[in-house]
Design an enzyme around this catalytic site. Structure first.
Site, PDB file in Angstrom:
ATOM      1  N   ASP A 138       0.866  -1.173   0.000  1.00  0.00           N
ATOM      2  CA  ASP A 138       0.000   0.000   0.000  1.00  0.00           C
ATOM      3  C   ASP A 138       0.904   1.224   0.000  1.00  0.00           C
ATOM      4  OD1 ASP A 138      -2.201   1.706   0.468  1.00  0.00           O
ATOM      5  OD2 ASP A 138      -1.945   1.564   2.636  1.00  0.00           O
ATOM      6  N   ASP A 184      -8.223  -4.617   6.219  1.00  0.00           N
ATOM      7  CA  ASP A 184      -7.062  -4.478   7.086  1.00  0.00           C
ATOM      8  C   ASP A 184      -7.428  -3.528   8.216  1.00  0.00           C
ATOM      9  OD1 ASP A 184      -5.811  -1.579   6.569  1.00  0.00           O
ATOM     10  OD2 ASP A 184      -6.591  -2.366   4.682  1.00  0.00           O
TER      11      ASP A 184
END
Ligand SMILES: [Zn+2]
Length: 410
Positions: free
Chosen positions: A96, A260
């Protein structure tokens, strides 16, 4: 549904002695410390989310030292985190760019190439496109009050989509084996749905909804439901920074395949209610700082309102009572009496009504995780990094277990 834990180098010393509260004499910090998936008998997540902003310290978060960054980029995330050693290996790695770290900036301070280089070095299994967080949400109430959205939100959505387009093209050109995930940013259900449709048209069959982390559960749920209406059969959804355990089943029915969240670890010591999780309910951890670790106590000692030895005596009496309680040698009242006296001293509060619930239920006795089995009652103490992080690891496992049955449709 898969749970990815966002890495922020959360390590503990496996040899830490909770009686003497000392690290082993030979310990080398970081080298000998372990991650949750190494400490527990089963990794409490399906994978780790590695953020470029975290690793490079963008936005002032300097968690990684330069040598650690170099090692991660040289060896890849699997080696760096030793995820292949986890009992339920292999754990998956999601990359990410960490957009919250640059939310204040006009545009993302990274290029698609830089981000892809990072993902390549980390050898990620899943890679998220570059995005720009929209810092706001157009709630139903705002709509009914006639409030319009800010132009800046539209601009950020367009930036995110144009990055996603270029990201997918470059990803294909580099012939990556990783799975690309296109990030959608929006300000209400409709705008997220439009972004997801655009991503699917580009060719993404895995999309992530960003910017939802701090929203009310009903706003997240209505957004995910709205998005589910435009999903193609093969499209999966990832929720960035969202874990609303009670909603898992609904989310899953709406196409959510993964999420997440740092919540289980953060709440272990940064929450005034939900520190110790169980499948049924959450408890407040017993506040029991070291005399030397409490600013308020130190201030009182410095102002000679209390002697250091007297404060230390209170602290030790608490610890002894708690440990005796854990061996069935002390009553709840006895422990609460000690804890009350000490807490009044260091923060002037009496929270024993909440601690009573914890002590009477004794949830640590019913948890079979490595942390609770080894620590016993110590896991419930808000006291120092070694206990607090382990309680976070326990919380991750509780979340992981909640997700796993949803995955198997049990
Ligand atoms: Zn446990």
């Amino acid at each position: 549904m898969k749970f990815f834990y966002p890495d922020s180098l959360d390590l503990v010393d496996p040899e830490f002695d909770f009686k003497s509260e000392e690290h082993s004499t030979h310990r080398v910090r970081h080298r000998d410390d372990v991650f949750a998936h190494e400490l527990l008998e089963e990794a409490p997540y399906h994978g780790l989310l590695v953020s470029r902003s975290m690793v490079y310290g963008t936005g002032g978060n300097q968690r990684y030292r330069q040598s650690q960054r170099f090692r991660l980029l040289r060896t890849g995330a699997r080696r760096f985190f030793e995820t292949d050693q986890a009992p339920n290996a292999p754990l998956q790695i999601m990359g990410d760019c960490g957009a919250y770290a640059y939310v204040e900036q006009e545009t993302p301070p990274v290029t698609v190439d830089e981000v892809l280089d990072f993902y390549e070095s980390c050898r990620c299994d899943y890679v998220l496109s570059v995005d720009h967080v929209i810092p706001g949400f157009h709630t139903e109430r705002q709509k009914s009050e006639g409030k319009s959205i800010r132009e800046e939100w539209r601009r950020r959505q367009e930036i995110t989509l144009s990055y996603a387009r270029f990201f997918l093209k470059e990803h294909q050109a580099r012939d990556h084996s990783s799975v690309p995930i296109g990030i959608a940013q929006g300000w209400d259900g409709d705008s997220y749905a439009q972004a997801v449709e655009a991503l699917q048209k580009m060719g993404y069959d895995y999309v992530a909804l960003g910017g939802l982390a701090s929203l009310a559960t009903e706003d997240i749920a209505s957004t995910v439901e709205r998005v589910s209406g435009v999903l193609r059969d093969a499209t999966r959804v990832h929720l960035l920074g969202v874990s609303r355990a009670r909603e898992f089943r609904r989310f899953q029915n709406w196409g959510v395949a993964s999420f997440d969240s740092t919540m289980p670890l953060r709440q272990a010591f940064m929450d005034d209610k939900h520190n110790y999780h169980t499948p049924e309910k959450d408890y407040l951890a017993i506040r029991l700082p070291k005399v030397t670790g409490s600013n308020q106590l130190q201030k009182k000692v410095n102002e000679e309102k209390i002697s250091a030895s007297e404060a230390f005596e209170h602290e030790q009496k608490c610890l002894r009572a708690l440990r005796r309680f854990d061996r069935d040698k002390a009553s709840v009242e006895e422990v609460l009496d000690r804890v009350r006296k000490y807490e009044l001293l260091f923060n002037g509060r009496d929270q024993t009504d909440k601690y009573r619930e914890l002590l009477e239920d004794r949830p640590w006795k019913y948890c079979d995780c490595t942390v609770c089995r080894r620590l016993g009652i110590e896991v419930t103490l808000l006291r120092g990094k070694e206990r607090n992080k382990r309680r976070g690891f326990h919380n991750m496992r509780v979340l992981f277990e909640k997700v796993a049955p949803a995955l198997q449709g049990r």
